[in-house]
Design an enzyme around this catalytic site. Structure first.
Site, PDB file in Angstrom:
ATOM      1  N   HIS A  53       0.804  -1.227   0.000  1.00  0.00           N
ATOM      2  CA  HIS A  53       0.000   0.000   0.000  1.00  0.00           C
ATOM      3  C   HIS A  53       0.836   1.277   0.000  1.00  0.00           C
ATOM      4  CE1 HIS A  53      -3.795  -2.105   0.578  1.00  0.00           C
ATOM      5  NE2 HIS A  53      -3.160  -2.899   1.410  1.00  0.00           N
ATOM      6  N   ASP A  54       2.133   1.135   0.268  1.00  0.00           N
ATOM      7  CA  ASP A  54       3.000   2.313   0.375  1.00  0.00           C
ATOM      8  C   ASP A  54       3.697   2.545  -0.966  1.00  0.00           C
ATOM      9  OD1 ASP A  54       4.759   4.303   1.074  1.00  0.00           O
ATOM     10  OD2 ASP A  54       5.703   3.208   2.715  1.00  0.00           O
ATOM     11  N   THR A  55       3.437   3.663  -1.576  1.00  0.00           N
ATOM     12  CA  THR A  55       4.033   3.947  -2.893  1.00  0.00           C
ATOM     13  C   THR A  55       5.345   4.732  -2.799  1.00  0.00           C
ATOM     14  OG1 THR A  55       2.704   5.937  -3.038  1.00  0.00           O
ATOM     15  CG2 THR A  55       1.814   3.980  -4.102  1.00  0.00           C
TER      16      THR A  55
END
Lengths: 236, 410
Positions: free
Chosen positions: B333-335
């Protein structure tokens, strides 16, 4: 302000750059450059001395082992603390934020921090992973924070550090507040990276370092990104 | 190979596995490999171990290149006889179980294993050989940190009677593999260096000079490789150079081929017989597939993490390029990792962006001085570019979305 270039110092990218932390350096440099401010970027590896003459220091996130190692080397070197004490601007994220305090936990042990900010960190019962958002201390005049957090720590602020954010979504320091600021130092748990999602923080730090009022930039894409993220978590 | 005497429970479970998988495919719910095995493993929890018994097995693990290397190794080992494999990238125990059921009795099995599941699968299948490709940051919001996986592998391998084929150019892999007495080192390269500047043994700095690397204290140094990639081919342990012809692009696939040949060689397959089989491998579960649609020749490149993007840019050609980014569960979920990738190789090309997280990419590209156009769907991207070539580089679920629009191309 010095008439020379704005000196950005990125501390220990070999140890503390696990979550796209380079982005914060690139964004800060770009936003200064677009205002016509000459910029010099220095990347200081953990086997090199930290220069004391920088204007803005960035220190990022990392795993437990590298975080503990970074603390030992920074304490032994002293350059970073020296810069902070003479009023250089410090922007710290996640593991780097915890390092600013008096102590933190890594690999199950309490480690000594840099004692630059009135805060200390321990372990939470659960890992905080997900979107992080909330209004920023009105004294700073910034729009709400949006970011992504991923940490096992809980941070407790003393009277000498002000909370950066009142948490609406996520955990941050303890589920109520997130990040801290004091003088020219600002710390946060937010990745994204933080300055990609919150360019106004980059501008604030540049303003702290230069004393100059900055003209606005075309933030079409960062604004779309902020809007999308804040909408996705229901705070907008 | 003689029909193995599978326990009755395993035979019953195998039947149920096939049945549930067929049902899943028939109802259009998926490829069926996971659900089928889940049903079977409820009946026989030791199903994987029982199915593995009697086969000569190689496990392939690492952050990047698992699926492709598994396919290449399967082709190379195929010289010796029939090979069971989980070719669809279902790389957890349910996928292995399902693959072995589907293949029936085979003398060999080559299995791709998710790096976190290696301990479990190694205990269950008692492989003759494990190939370790590389370790780098990947979906850190849900996966273990790189040093953590390396430590897990090292603990796993300590005291094990298994041969390891390992990448001599990745310090984390070398540290994990070096506890085993019998290792074949492959100089497979490691373009991504930012997860191995700190020695996992002692915490000191790792220094690099050309292809050599070593911890400054000397406690971890690059081993002398038996296999290496040179120019367009591979040098084997006797020092003989073999030109390697592949339909798959990029230097990284030459390295994957070197690992495949090293594994096959260990099993006894002659290199000269294995080489032509490698050349027959085209695309792998859509990766590197070329599809013609509406006059556009579309090539699909999958890149799941910073190390993967570096390799993709090495193979992408100077034509209109679509970059697609999602951040769903399988992607992480972390870009933030977008800033670990330098996108300047596509600067000056016509770049289109799409995906759930196109705005994250937009901000990244702006900082990288790469001009781009945002489109809201793959169809709109196709319509926006003129007839001719289109390179697509996408992360996991974005890749699967586009693959679905191209009739699930393999």
């Amino acid at each position: 302000m010095s008439t020379e270039a704005l000196r950005l110092v990125w501390v220990y990218p070999d140890l503390l750059s696990t979550y796209g932390d380079r982005g914060n350096l690139l964004i800060m440099a770009r936003r200064a450059d677009l205002r016509g401010l000459p910029v010099e970027c220095h990347e200081v590896r953990s086997d090199q001395p930290v220069p004391t003459g920088g204007d803005i220091y960035l220190i990022g996130g990392g795993e437990d082992g590298p975080q503990a190692l970074a603390a030992q080397r920074l304490i032994a070197d002293g350059g970073f603390q020296g810069a902070a004490r003479r009023g250089a601007v410090i922007f710290a994220v996640c593991a780097g934020y915890q390092l600013l305090g008096s102590s933190f936990f890594a690999k199950g042990a309490r480690c000594t921090g840099l004692e630059l900010m009135d805060l200390q960190s321990d372990r939470g019962e659960t890992r905080a992973v997900g979107e992080l958002a909330g209004p920023i201390d009105p004294a700073l005049g910034l729009p709400p924070l949006t970011g992504f957090e991923n940490h096992g720590g809980r941070t407790h602020l003393g009277p000498g550090a002000k909370p950066l954010v009142t948490v609406q979504v996520g955990v941050g320091n303890d589920g109520r507040t997130e990040g801290a600021w004091a003088g020219n130092m600002l710390g946060t748990y937010a990745h994204g990276p933080a300055l990609a999602r919150n360019p106004a923080i980059a501008d604030l730090l540049i303003k702290w370092a230069t004393g100059e009022t900055l003209e606005p930039l075309d933030d079409t894409w960062p604004d779309k990104l902020r809007n999308e993220r804040l909408t996705a978590i229901g705070t907008r | 190979m003689t029909e193995p005497k599978l326990p009755i429970r395993t035979r019953l479970a195998s039947g149920l596995t096939k049945g549930a998988a067929a049902l899943s495919r028939a109802t259009g719910r998926g490829e069926g490999s996971v659900i089928g095995a889940r049903v079977g493993m409820l009946v026989d929890p030791d199903m994987l171990a029982n199915l593995a018994a009697g086969r000569r097995i190689a496990l392939i693990s690492g952050t990047n290149g698992k699926t492709t290397t598994t396919r290449l190794t399967t082709a190379a080992v195929g010289v010796l006889g029939e090979v069971a494999t989980n070719s669809l990238g279902a790389n957890m125990p349910t996928g292995h179980t399902s693959a072995l059921v589907k293949a029936g009795p085979t003398p060999y099995a080559v299995l791709e294993v998710d790096e976190h599941y290696l301990p479990q699968v190694l205990e269950a299948t008692h492989p003759e050989l494990v190939a370790l490709l590389n370790l780098s940051r990947d979906q850190l919001d849900r996966a273990q940190e790189v040093a953590g996986i390396a430590a897990k592998w090292r603990t796993l391998l300590t005291g094990k009677n298994v041969h390891v084929v390992a990448n001599a150019d990745d310090p984390m892999v070398v540290w994990a593999a070096s506890v085993v007495p019998s290792v074949t080192w492959v100089a497979a390269g490691q373009r991504w260096l930012d997860d191995s500047w700190v020695c996992p043994e002692c915490g000191s700095t790792i220094e690099r000079s050309g292809e050599q690397w070593g911890c400054v204290t000397g406690d971890l140094v690059r081993p002398i490789p038996q296999w290496s990639v040179r120019d367009d081919g591979v040098v084997d342990p006797t020092g003989t150079y073999h030109e390697v012809h592949l339909q798959l692009p990029g230097r990284i696939n030459k390295a994957n081929a070197a690992t495949a040949l090293a594994v096959a060689d260990r099993f006894g397959a002659p290199v000269l017989e294995a080489l032509p089989r490698l050349a027959q491998v085209t695309s792998v579960a859509g990766r590197y597939a070329t599809v013609v649609k509406d006059g556009r020749t579309i090539r699909l490149l999958l890149s799941k993490n910073p190390a993967g993007w570096l390799e993709a840019f090495d193979m992408a050609e100077d034509v209109p390029t679509l970059l697609a980014i999602n951040a769903r569960d399988p992607d992480g979920h972390d870009t933030s990792w977008l800033y670990d990738v330098d996108f300047s190789p596509v600067r000056g090309r016509r770049v289109l962006i799409t995906g759930d997280r196109a705005y994250d990419l937009a901000v990244r590209l702006e900082v990288n001085d790469v001009r781009f156009e945002h489109v809201t769907s793959f169809g709109k991207a196709l319509a926006a570019v003129p007839p001719g070539r289109l390179e697509v580089i996408a992360n996991y679920t974005a890749f699967q979305d586009i693959r679905a629009e191209l009739d699930r191309v393999n």
